[in-house]
Design a protein around this motif. Structure first.
Motif, PDB file in Angstrom:
ATOM      1  N   GLY A  71      33.414  35.186  45.950  1.00 51.09           N
ATOM      2  CA  GLY A  71      32.800  36.507  45.884  1.00 51.09           C
ATOM      3  C   GLY A  71      32.764  37.177  47.246  1.00 51.09           C
ATOM      4  O   GLY A  71      33.047  38.367  47.372  1.00 51.09           O
ATOM      5  N   LYS A  72      32.426  36.414  48.281  1.00 46.76           N
ATOM      6  CA  LYS A  72      32.384  36.960  49.645  1.00 46.76           C
ATOM      7  C   LYS A  72      33.771  37.385  50.108  1.00 46.76           C
ATOM      8  O   LYS A  72      33.934  38.473  50.680  1.00 46.76           O
ATOM      9  CB  LYS A  72      31.799  35.946  50.621  1.00 46.76           C
ATOM     10  N   LEU A  74      36.375  38.279  48.317  1.00 49.52           N
ATOM     11  CA  LEU A  74      36.776  39.480  47.583  1.00 49.52           C
ATOM     12  C   LEU A  74      35.964  40.690  48.014  1.00 49.52           C
ATOM     13  O   LEU A  74      36.502  41.791  48.164  1.00 49.52           O
ATOM     14  CB  LEU A  74      36.644  39.237  46.080  1.00 49.52           C
ATOM     15  N   TYR A  75      34.666  40.499  48.225  1.00 48.37           N
ATOM     16  CA  TYR A  75      33.797  41.583  48.690  1.00 48.37           C
ATOM     17  C   TYR A  75      34.283  42.093  50.048  1.00 48.37           C
ATOM     18  O   TYR A  75      34.374  43.302  50.271  1.00 48.37           O
ATOM     19  CB  TYR A  75      32.351  41.089  48.787  1.00 48.37           C
ATOM     20  N   CYS A  79      35.157  45.716  49.302  1.00 50.45           N
ATOM     21  CA  CYS A  79      33.893  46.452  49.312  1.00 50.45           C
ATOM     22  C   CYS A  79      33.340  46.729  50.708  1.00 50.45           C
ATOM     23  O   CYS A  79      32.708  47.768  50.940  1.00 50.45           O
ATOM     24  CB  CYS A  79      32.835  45.687  48.517  1.00 50.45           C
ATOM     25  N   LEU A 132      40.921  43.369  40.608  1.00 49.05           N
ATOM     26  CA  LEU A 132      40.132  42.156  40.388  1.00 49.05           C
ATOM     27  C   LEU A 132      40.188  41.744  38.923  1.00 49.05           C
ATOM     28  O   LEU A 132      40.014  42.576  38.029  1.00 49.05           O
ATOM     29  CB  LEU A 132      38.670  42.398  40.778  1.00 49.05           C
ATOM     30  N   GLU A 136      36.855  37.411  38.711  1.00 53.86           N
ATOM     31  CA  GLU A 136      36.647  37.825  40.099  1.00 53.86           C
ATOM     32  C   GLU A 136      35.592  38.918  40.194  1.00 53.86           C
ATOM     33  O   GLU A 136      34.754  38.907  41.115  1.00 53.86           O
ATOM     34  CB  GLU A 136      37.964  38.305  40.711  1.00 53.86           C
ATOM     35  N   ARG A 137      35.602  39.849  39.239  1.00 51.02           N
ATOM     36  CA  ARG A 137      34.579  40.907  39.242  1.00 51.02           C
ATOM     37  C   ARG A 137      33.192  40.300  39.118  1.00 51.02           C
ATOM     38  O   ARG A 137      32.254  40.733  39.792  1.00 51.02           O
ATOM     39  CB  ARG A 137      34.850  41.906  38.113  1.00 51.02           C
ATOM     40  N   VAL A 140      32.096  38.872  42.411  1.00 54.40           N
ATOM     41  CA  VAL A 140      31.677  39.939  43.321  1.00 54.40           C
ATOM     42  C   VAL A 140      30.301  40.455  42.923  1.00 54.40           C
ATOM     43  O   VAL A 140      29.448  40.696  43.790  1.00 54.40           O
ATOM     44  CB  VAL A 140      32.716  41.081  43.362  1.00 54.40           C
ATOM     45  N   TYR A 143      27.783  38.096  44.208  1.00 55.70           N
ATOM     46  CA  TYR A 143      27.671  38.192  45.663  1.00 55.70           C
ATOM     47  C   TYR A 143      26.908  39.457  46.069  1.00 55.70           C
ATOM     48  O   TYR A 143      26.080  39.425  46.988  1.00 55.70           O
ATOM     49  CB  TYR A 143      29.058  38.160  46.311  1.00 55.70           C
TER      50      TYR A 143
END
Length: 153
Positions: A71-72, A74-75, A79, A132, A136-137, A140, A143
């Motif tokens: 999550g981190k 991908l974030y 993001c 994503l 994966e979503r 995130v 996270y």
């Protein structure tokens, strides 16, 4: 082989005898295996849909399935440029005053509203549904909830 030299022109949605039922979409062949983890999202991209997701949508992942490390990662990729690495709204684009995302600590967000926003986008934020996968979503989302909790401390 005249068709190799002068190809036949077809209209995009014209009738065809290539399929038994004309132009309608075909069902996958029996026994095929789907690729990826795509599932259609049943909640509409409307204000009402956002509110429905905010109130009712929960993660299908239990606490043992959530991967905060993924999550981190991908974030940070998708993001942090706007929301900042801590979720405080101090990302690179926010510092340049190109957008004003605000801090997660000040937002009334839930698991469902975060997922809906990632899926469809909201205000100046675009959709990340194509970048994503569904799983994966959800990583995130978890996270982002962790970042929000950390900001409230």
């Amino acid at each position: 082989m005249p068709n190799m030299y002068e190809s036949v022109g077809y209209e995009t949605y014209q009738e065809s005898d290539a399929f038994a039922n004309g132009v309608e979409a075909q069902l996958p062949a029996e026994g095929t295996i789907p690729r990826g983890d795509f599932m259609p999202f049943e909640i509409d991209n409307t204000t009402e849909g956002y509110e429905e997701a905010k109130l009712n949508l929960t993660s299908p992942l239990d606490s043992t399935q959530v991967d905060y490390e993924q999550g981190k990662v991908l974030y940070d990729i998708y993001c942090a440029i706007c929301h900042g690495t801590k979720g405080d709204g101090n990302g690179t684009l926010a510092k340049k005053e190109l957008i004003i995302p605000g801090s997660y600590a000040d937002k009334d967000i839930t698991t469902g509203s975060i997922y809906h926003t990632i899926y469809y986008g909201k205000n100046t934020m675009g959709s990340y549904a194509n970048q994503l996968s569904e799983t994966e979503r959800w990583h995130v989302v978890a996270y982002v909830e962790k970042l929000k909790a950390d900001l409230k401390k």
